[in-house]
Design a protein around this motif. Structure first.
Motif, mmCIF file in Angstrom:
data_model
loop_
_atom_site.group_PDB
_atom_site.id
_atom_site.type_symbol
_atom_site.label_atom_id
_atom_site.label_comp_id
_atom_site.label_asym_id
_atom_site.label_seq_id
_atom_site.Cartn_x
_atom_site.Cartn_y
_atom_site.Cartn_z
ATOM 1 N N THR A 119 10.794 3.866 -5.146
ATOM 2 C CA THR A 119 10.327 5.234 -4.921
ATOM 3 C C THR A 119 10.775 6.133 -6.059
ATOM 4 O O THR A 119 10.007 6.937 -6.591
ATOM 5 C CB THR A 119 10.900 5.775 -3.593
ATOM 6 N N VAL A 120 12.040 6.011 -6.453
ATOM 7 C CA VAL A 120 12.577 6.805 -7.558
ATOM 8 C C VAL A 120 11.868 6.445 -8.853
ATOM 9 O O VAL A 120 11.428 7.320 -9.604
ATOM 10 C CB VAL A 120 14.098 6.592 -7.704
ATOM 11 N N ASP A 121 11.752 5.149 -9.119
ATOM 12 C CA ASP A 121 11.120 4.699 -10.366
ATOM 13 C C ASP A 121 9.682 5.193 -10.474
ATOM 14 O O ASP A 121 9.233 5.607 -11.547
ATOM 15 C CB ASP A 121 11.139 3.165 -10.442
ATOM 16 N N THR A 122 8.955 5.161 -9.358
ATOM 17 C CA THR A 122 7.563 5.606 -9.355
ATOM 18 C C THR A 122 7.457 7.089 -9.670
ATOM 19 O O THR A 122 6.611 7.515 -10.461
ATOM 20 C CB THR A 122 6.915 5.310 -7.988
ATOM 21 N N HIS A 123 8.328 7.889 -9.077
ATOM 22 C CA HIS A 123 8.291 9.326 -9.328
ATOM 23 C C HIS A 123 8.708 9.661 -10.765
ATOM 24 O O HIS A 123 8.141 10.566 -11.387
ATOM 25 C CB HIS A 123 9.175 10.067 -8.324
ATOM 26 N N ILE A 124 9.686 8.939 -11.285
ATOM 27 C CA ILE A 124 10.083 9.132 -12.687
ATOM 28 C C ILE A 124 8.913 8.801 -13.613
ATOM 29 O O ILE A 124 8.634 9.540 -14.574
ATOM 30 C CB ILE A 124 11.301 8.247 -13.041
ATOM 31 N N ASN A 164 0.820 -1.208 0.000
ATOM 32 C CA ASN A 164 0.000 0.000 0.000
ATOM 33 C C ASN A 164 0.850 1.252 0.000
ATOM 34 O O ASN A 164 0.462 2.282 -0.532
ATOM 35 C CB ASN A 164 -0.925 0.001 1.223
ATOM 36 N N ARG A 165 2.037 1.157 0.617
ATOM 37 C CA ARG A 165 2.937 2.298 0.667
ATOM 38 C C ARG A 165 3.395 2.655 -0.746
ATOM 39 O O ARG A 165 3.435 3.824 -1.126
ATOM 40 C CB ARG A 165 4.134 1.969 1.554
ATOM 41 N N VAL A 166 3.750 1.649 -1.525
ATOM 42 C CA VAL A 166 4.147 1.882 -2.914
ATOM 43 C C VAL A 166 2.983 2.465 -3.704
ATOM 44 O O VAL A 166 3.149 3.368 -4.519
ATOM 45 C CB VAL A 166 4.649 0.571 -3.574
ATOM 46 N N GLN A 167 1.779 1.963 -3.443
ATOM 47 C CA GLN A 167 0.587 2.520 -4.098
ATOM 48 C C GLN A 167 0.423 3.992 -3.738
ATOM 49 O O GLN A 167 -0.001 4.800 -4.560
ATOM 50 C CB GLN A 167 -0.661 1.736 -3.683
ATOM 51 N N GLY A 168 0.781 4.312 -2.498
ATOM 52 C CA GLY A 168 0.702 5.700 -2.063
ATOM 53 C C GLY A 168 1.620 6.596 -2.859
ATOM 54 O O GLY A 168 1.245 7.693 -3.268
ATOM 55 N N PHE A 169 2.843 6.136 -3.105
ATOM 56 C CA PHE A 169 3.781 6.920 -3.909
ATOM 57 C C PHE A 169 3.278 7.048 -5.344
ATOM 58 O O PHE A 169 3.424 8.086 -5.976
ATOM 59 C CB PHE A 169 5.172 6.297 -3.884
ATOM 60 N N GLU A 170 2.693 5.987 -5.852
ATOM 61 C CA GLU A 170 2.148 6.043 -7.206
ATOM 62 C C GLU A 170 0.984 7.027 -7.283
ATOM 63 O O GLU A 170 0.754 7.654 -8.310
ATOM 64 C CB GLU A 170 1.695 4.652 -7.642
ATOM 65 N N ALA A 171 0.259 7.168 -6.181
ATOM 66 C CA ALA A 171 -0.878 8.103 -6.152
ATOM 67 C C ALA A 171 -0.427 9.547 -5.989
ATOM 68 O O ALA A 171 -1.192 10.464 -6.222
ATOM 69 C CB ALA A 171 -1.833 7.732 -5.008
ATOM 70 N N THR A 190 1.911 10.579 -3.149
ATOM 71 C CA THR A 190 2.382 10.920 -1.813
ATOM 72 C C THR A 190 3.850 11.337 -1.865
ATOM 73 O O THR A 190 4.641 10.779 -2.632
ATOM 74 C CB THR A 190 2.230 9.697 -0.880
ATOM 75 N N ASP A 191 4.235 12.303 -1.031
ATOM 76 C CA ASP A 191 5.615 12.778 -1.008
ATOM 77 C C ASP A 191 6.463 12.091 0.054
ATOM 78 O O ASP A 191 7.686 11.998 -0.082
ATOM 79 C CB ASP A 191 5.636 14.290 -0.749
ATOM 80 N N ASP A 192 5.839 11.606 1.110
ATOM 81 C CA ASP A 192 6.578 10.973 2.192
ATOM 82 C C ASP A 192 5.611 10.080 2.954
ATOM 83 O O ASP A 192 4.395 10.136 2.745
ATOM 84 C CB ASP A 192 7.173 12.048 3.118
ATOM 85 N N TYR A 193 6.125 9.232 3.845
ATOM 86 C CA TYR A 193 5.249 8.404 4.648
ATOM 87 C C TYR A 193 5.845 8.218 6.033
ATOM 88 O O TYR A 193 7.053 8.345 6.229
ATOM 89 C CB TYR A 193 5.008 7.046 3.982
ATOM 90 N N ILE A 194 4.987 7.953 7.003
ATOM 91 C CA ILE A 194 5.394 7.682 8.374
ATOM 92 C C ILE A 194 4.636 6.444 8.840
ATOM 93 O O ILE A 194 3.429 6.328 8.624
ATOM 94 C CB ILE A 194 5.075 8.872 9.303
ATOM 95 N N VAL A 195 5.364 5.514 9.472
ATOM 96 C CA VAL A 195 4.761 4.258 9.907
ATOM 97 C C VAL A 195 4.200 4.389 11.321
ATOM 98 O O VAL A 195 4.847 4.929 12.219
ATOM 99 C CB VAL A 195 5.801 3.115 9.860
ATOM 100 N N LYS A 196 2.977 3.901 11.510
ATOM 101 C CA LYS A 196 2.378 3.815 12.845
ATOM 102 C C LYS A 196 2.878 2.560 13.548
ATOM 103 O O LYS A 196 3.055 1.533 12.890
ATOM 104 C CB LYS A 196 0.852 3.743 12.745
ATOM 105 N N PRO A 197 3.069 2.577 14.859
ATOM 106 C CA PRO A 197 2.969 3.739 15.748
ATOM 107 C C PRO A 197 4.170 4.672 15.549
ATOM 108 O O PRO A 197 5.267 4.212 15.248
ATOM 109 C CB PRO A 197 2.983 3.117 17.147
ATOM 110 N N LEU A 216 19.983 9.538 -6.092
ATOM 111 C CA LEU A 216 18.770 10.353 -6.181
ATOM 112 C C LEU A 216 17.974 10.298 -4.873
ATOM 113 O O LEU A 216 17.462 11.311 -4.403
ATOM 114 C CB LEU A 216 17.902 9.883 -7.347
ATOM 115 N N LEU A 217 17.890 9.110 -4.281
ATOM 116 C CA LEU A 217 17.207 8.976 -2.996
ATOM 117 C C LEU A 217 17.863 9.856 -1.941
ATOM 118 O O LEU A 217 17.193 10.558 -1.186
ATOM 119 C CB LEU A 217 17.234 7.512 -2.522
ATOM 120 N N LYS A 218 19.179 9.832 -1.911
ATOM 121 C CA LYS A 218 19.914 10.564 -0.882
ATOM 122 C C LYS A 218 19.844 12.079 -1.104
ATOM 123 O O LYS A 218 19.598 12.847 -0.174
ATOM 124 C CB LYS A 218 21.377 10.126 -0.871
ATOM 125 N N ASP A 219 20.045 12.512 -2.351
ATOM 126 C CA ASP A 219 20.142 13.944 -2.626
ATOM 127 C C ASP A 219 18.796 14.633 -2.791
ATOM 128 O O ASP A 219 18.596 15.748 -2.311
ATOM 129 C CB ASP A 219 20.992 14.179 -3.881
#
Length: 242
Positions: free
Chosen positions: A203-208, A92-99, A101-108, A188-191
């Motif tokens: 994450t990079v591939d999805t944004h590209i 679902n997190r990857v789906q979020g990036f595809e939708a 999303t710019d960042d994510y935080i895991v609960k708790p 790219l992830l780091k910079d």
């Protein structure tokens, strides 16, 4: 309190009142104007009718979930979005990036971590950069099929504005500032993400992919300027320039 702080508006979307109340308390300590919504329907109405500087959006909600909310927002706005996900929801997190999303935080999560991530994304967001343009040297990068106006934080193709998220914009600018240079996904992830992200190169591939789709919608040649270097990463190439 400065004008910038007075104008920084954050929307919290979560079906748990406890989480909304906790995040509101911590973010209001940072002098942000905080509003909240308990479901996706209300969140959509608020996000589209109000110009927020950032949205904290829960992934799993009854009715319209976070993915759907994010997709719908992206049809109208490029507001920075941090998604809250439960541990183990990697798909679902990857789906979020595809939708979008710019960042994510895991609960708790630690509320302090949320504050730090909000601050980091706000620093990189288009709204924050736009507020700083009075003291910034104007920079415009013109290429054969697209123009990047870094002063206005704007990308145009054939004089049409491309609606990019903060991360999509930064990724394009990063590549375009060094034409023909090949960048590994890890770099790219780091910079571009400005900190060691969670290490998922997708994450990079999805944004590209999203970036190319948006450019291609107006001019396929603009999308073709972002080249895949197989086994390594990506580069920006303007074969028609110069």
């Amino acid at each position: 309190m400065t004008d910038t702080e007075q104008q920084t508006r954050v929307l919290i979307v979560d079906d748990e009142e406890r989480i909304r109340r906790l995040l509101r308390m911590y973010l209001e300590k940072e002098n942000y104007i905080v509003e909240d919504a308990e479901n996706g329907e209300a969140a959509l109405d608020m996000a589209i009718s109000t110009d927020y500087d950032l949205i904290v959006l829960d992934l799993m909600m009854p009715g319209i979930d976070g993915i759907q909310v994010c997709e719908e927002i992206r049809k109208h706005k490029a507001t920075p979005i941090i998604m809250l996900t439960a541990k183990g929801e990697e798909i679902n997190r990857v789906q979020g990036f595809e939708a979008g999303t710019d960042d994510y935080i895991v609960k708790p999560f630690s509320p302090r971590e949320v504050v730090l991530r909000v601050k980091a994304l706000l620093r990189r967001s288009s709204s924050t950069k736009f507020l700083q343009t009075e003291t910034k040297t104007k920079e415009i990068f013109e290429f054969s099929h697209l123009t990047i106006d870094d002063d206005a934080h704007r990308v145009t193709v054939q004089n049409k504005l491309i609606n990019l998220t903060p991360k999509e914009y930064e990724l394009l600018l990063y590549l375009a500032q060094a034409p023909d240079k090949v960048f590994a996904r890890e770099q790219l992830l780091k910079d571009v993400w400005n900190y060691e992200f969670f290490g998922d190169l997708r994450t990079v591939d999805t944004h590209i992919k999203r970036l190319r789709e948006k450019l291609s919608h107006i001019e396929p040649k603009a999308a073709d300027m972002i080249k895949t270097v197989w086994g390594v990463g990506y580069k920006f190439e303007d074969a028609e320039q110069g």
